[in-house]
Design an enzyme around this catalytic site. Structure first.
Site, mmCIF file in Angstrom:
data_model
loop_
_atom_site.group_PDB
_atom_site.id
_atom_site.type_symbol
_atom_site.label_atom_id
_atom_site.label_comp_id
_atom_site.label_asym_id
_atom_site.label_seq_id
_atom_site.Cartn_x
_atom_site.Cartn_y
_atom_site.Cartn_z
ATOM 1 N N THR A 164 0.848 -1.188 0.000
ATOM 2 C CA THR A 164 0.000 0.000 0.000
ATOM 3 C C THR A 164 0.887 1.241 0.000
ATOM 4 O O THR A 164 1.784 1.366 0.827
ATOM 5 C CB THR A 164 -0.903 0.003 1.249
ATOM 6 O OG1 THR A 164 -1.748 -1.149 1.217
ATOM 7 C CG2 THR A 164 -1.757 1.257 1.301
ATOM 8 N N GLU A 388 -3.728 -9.549 5.219
ATOM 9 C CA GLU A 388 -3.490 -9.820 6.649
ATOM 10 C C GLU A 388 -3.767 -11.293 6.979
ATOM 11 O O GLU A 388 -4.190 -11.643 8.071
ATOM 12 C CB GLU A 388 -4.350 -8.905 7.519
ATOM 13 C CG GLU A 388 -3.979 -8.879 9.000
ATOM 14 C CD GLU A 388 -2.717 -8.097 9.320
ATOM 15 O OE1 GLU A 388 -2.206 -8.220 10.441
ATOM 16 O OE2 GLU A 388 -2.259 -7.350 8.445
#
Length: 408
Positions: A164, A388
């Site tokens: 990101t 995640e």
């Protein structure tokens, strides 16, 4: 130690309402535009900086909430607004937390302000860990950091992916292997300052969802950073590696399991993001079902629609409770004896996918078009079961924790 409660205190309610207002008035009106543009929503990030949401101080206040509910509450409200824009706002926090957790006071004071910039000149940061061949399997990481003692520099080589803000960040935090024999315990984190030669953006990914969040590869070719850019410093690293080598000889599996504690504590925040997206889709579907007339009555009067909405609301509330429990446990130091962090992330992410799909079904043809936001929410929700740790990894962690098997 704070007592567990399901009632937010007055300060928490005030913050929640403030965030909800920002999500409603600033994020939502911009959501469709930036989803279509597939670009970082700099004007929205700047607005968040002006009011104090895009800042380390804000996230630190939520992180140190003694009940543990500050972060999940904030994540839910921002992602209720829009997942892509919200991730652009909170993405820098991943890198900042990496520095806070591992850096010296000097490193924290030097680099975190450069990650955020200010309201007139906002910056972003990137946390670079995943690799093309090392996503869930962090032990397979190949990016290497070699110490050049003569120059007191670290030389980094490798490719990071799914980063990101990767490539557009002012500051990159890069996880690299310093001792391959120690697996994940042989990793260290490095600051790559702005403009460092050898760091470049690779492929920018055109994604199914969260399109307003920039995701790209980061390529490191003989990237040299000063010794002071090793988070925590060389002495601390040498001590940690020595302890890891000794412990690995005595109890290798215990060393591996210890690494899971960090992931267990962070996964509820992702679960809260999923709850926010699911709640947003449910509310659109509920409002539509109350106002949409078919056969002379609102479609919510039909049992098939009403039961779907009942299930959606029940699942969202259950997901939030799992997230809150895990967040409270992490803050108060309760051990995750049943992988409660993974449970919360697994359930909330699966609920987000299911609820957003049901919202489309309730809206019918309208739900399938971009004229209504549930189509975008459904695309956004898909990421929660992937990043995640995938849902499959969550189930593996939970199952092995319950059975007593080692978590590799």
């Amino acid at each position: 130690m704070a007592e567990f409660t399901l009632e937010l205190n007055d300060d928490q309610k005030q913050v929640r309402d403030w965030l909800h207002g920002f999500a409603k008035d600033v994020i939502r009106p911009a959501a469709a535009e930036w989803d279509e543009r597939e670009e970082t929503p700099w004007p929205v990030i700047q607005e968040a900086a002006k009011v104090g949401i895009y800042s380390l101080d804000f996230y630190a206040q939520q992180f140190f909430d003694p009940t543990g509910l500050g972060i999940p509450m904030a994540m839910e409200e921002l992602f209720w607004g829009d997942a892509g824009i919200a991730l652009s706002i909170v993405g820098t926090g991943l890198a900042a937390v990496g520095v806070l957790a591992n850096g010296t006071e000097e490193q924290i004071g030097t680099w975190i302000p450069q990650m955020y910039g200010d309201a007139d000149d906002v910056k972003v940061a990137a946390f670079c860990s995943s690799e093309p061949d090392a996503g869930s399997d962090v032990a397979s990481m190949r990016t290497r950091a070699v110490y050049d003692e003569a120059k007191d520099e670290w030389v980094l080589n490798g490719t990071k992916t799914w980063a990101t803000n990767g490539g557009i960040a002012n500051v990159h935090v890069v996880v690299a292997v310093v001792d391959p024999d120690l697996g994940s315990k042989g990793h260290a984190s490095f600051i790559v300052p702005p403009g460092t030669p050898g760091l470049s953006q690779g492929q920018k990914f055109k994604k199914h969802g969260i399109r307003a969040s920039h995701t790209a590869e980061v390529v490191l070719e003989d990237v040299r950073v000063p010794g002071s850019c090793l988070l925590g410093g060389k002495d601390k690293l040498d001590e940690r590696l020595a302890r890891a080598r000794e412990r690995a000889k005595k109890d290798g599996e215990r060393v591996k399991n210890a690494a899971m504690a960090t992931f267990e504590a962070s996964r509820p925040a992702v679960g809260a993001m999923a709850v926010g997206t699911a709640r947003a889709a449910y509310e659109v579907a509920l409002d539509y079902a109350r106002t949409r007339q078919q056969f002379g009555r609102p479609i919510i009067d039909n049992q098939g629609v009403a039961f779907q909405l009942a299930d959606m609301r029940t699942q969202i509330d259950a997901a939030r409770l799992l997230v809150w429990r895990a967040s409270w446990m992490a803050t108060t130091g309760k051990p995750f004896t049943s992988a409660e962090g993974s449970m919360s992330k697994l359930y909330a992410s699966e609920v987000a996918k299911k609820v957003t799909a049901q919202a489309i079904q309730i809206l019918g043809g309208n739900g399938y078009t971009r004229e209504y936001p549930v189509e975008r929410m459904h695309r956004d929700a898909a990421i929660y079961t992937i990043f995640e740790g995938t849902s499959e990894i969550q189930r593996l962690v939970i199952a092995r924790t319950l059975s007593g098997m080692p978590i590799r």
